[in-house]
Scaffold this motif. Structure first.
Motif: not given
Length: 229
Positions: A51, A64, A68-69, A72
């Motif tokens: 992160r 990016r 990604d977070y 998820d």
């Protein structure tokens, strides 16, 4: 006397053995705790690096990390990913690559070759279709999910070049709800993503959108207030 000494020796031996056993147990427990702490530190380091961005001025790294977070987070919240547009983009890109490879290795190069013209047309046709999908459907989307009712929606994210704000938006057909905040609200000075802040912002955005709040509905009360004045 001999028996007393033998008993004393036996008792002292048992005491020494019990002390050794306790020391071994303490050493083992201490070693296990140390190993557990070390593993926890390594895990936290790995998660932190996942992160973290190396350059706060890199728009690609910012997007990016957020992407990604968001993937998820929405998966954790129970939303299922909608992969139709991802598959379409992948299919068109694969067609363009295959056509380009075929034209490069298997098509002769005379100027009046019909095969070469067809290959060039197919290559640019696939790229044109891919551009249309990106422009009219995907836009600034970093993810596409389905609501609990099975209706797909996009999560957009981009950096506004005029204000340098990070813009998050939820988009479904013509309805859109967006919010803009400074990059420093979601990343600290070392480049770590502030997960709690982004989670709260994303959760609020989704809840408001599910309740029917959009950018258009937020503007209407302001217009009514001006008219009443």
């Amino acid at each position: 006397m001999a028996r007393d000494r033998a008993d004393e020796v036996e008792l002292s031996g048992r005491a020494a053995a019990s002390l050794d056993a306790e020391e071994n147990t303490l050493h083992t427990a201490g070693g296990d705790n140390a190993e557990a702490d070390e593993e926890q530190k390594q895990l936290e380091k790995i998660l932190s690096n996942m992160r973290r961005i190396s350059n706060l001025y890199s728009e690609a790294e910012l997007l990016r990390a957020v992407e990604d977070y968001v993937l998820d987070c929405l998966t954790h919240l129970g939303y299922s990913e909608h992969r139709v547009f991802s598959n379409i983009r992948l299919c068109l890109a694969s067609i363009a690559c295959c056509v380009g490879a075929y034209a490069s290795f298997f098509v002769p190069l005379p100027i009046d070759s019909i095969q070469l013209k067809v290959a060039i047309g197919a290559f640019f046709g696939a790229l044109l279709l891919l551009l249309c999908v990106e422009t009219f459907f995907v836009k600034n989307a970093i993810a596409c999910f389905k609501t609990k009712q099975g209706v797909p929606f996009f999560v957009d994210c981009h950096v506004d070049r005029a204000t340098n704000d990070l813009v998050l938006a939820v988009r479904q057909k013509d309805a859109c709800l967006s919010t803009a905040s400074s990059v420093g609200r979601f990343f600290d000075e070392k480049g770590y993503l502030l997960i709690d802040t982004l989670y709260a912002e994303l959760r609020k955005l989704l809840n408001d959108f599910e309740q029917g709040v959009t950018d258009e509905t937020k503007k209407k009360p302001a217009k009514r207030g001006k008219r009443s004045k």
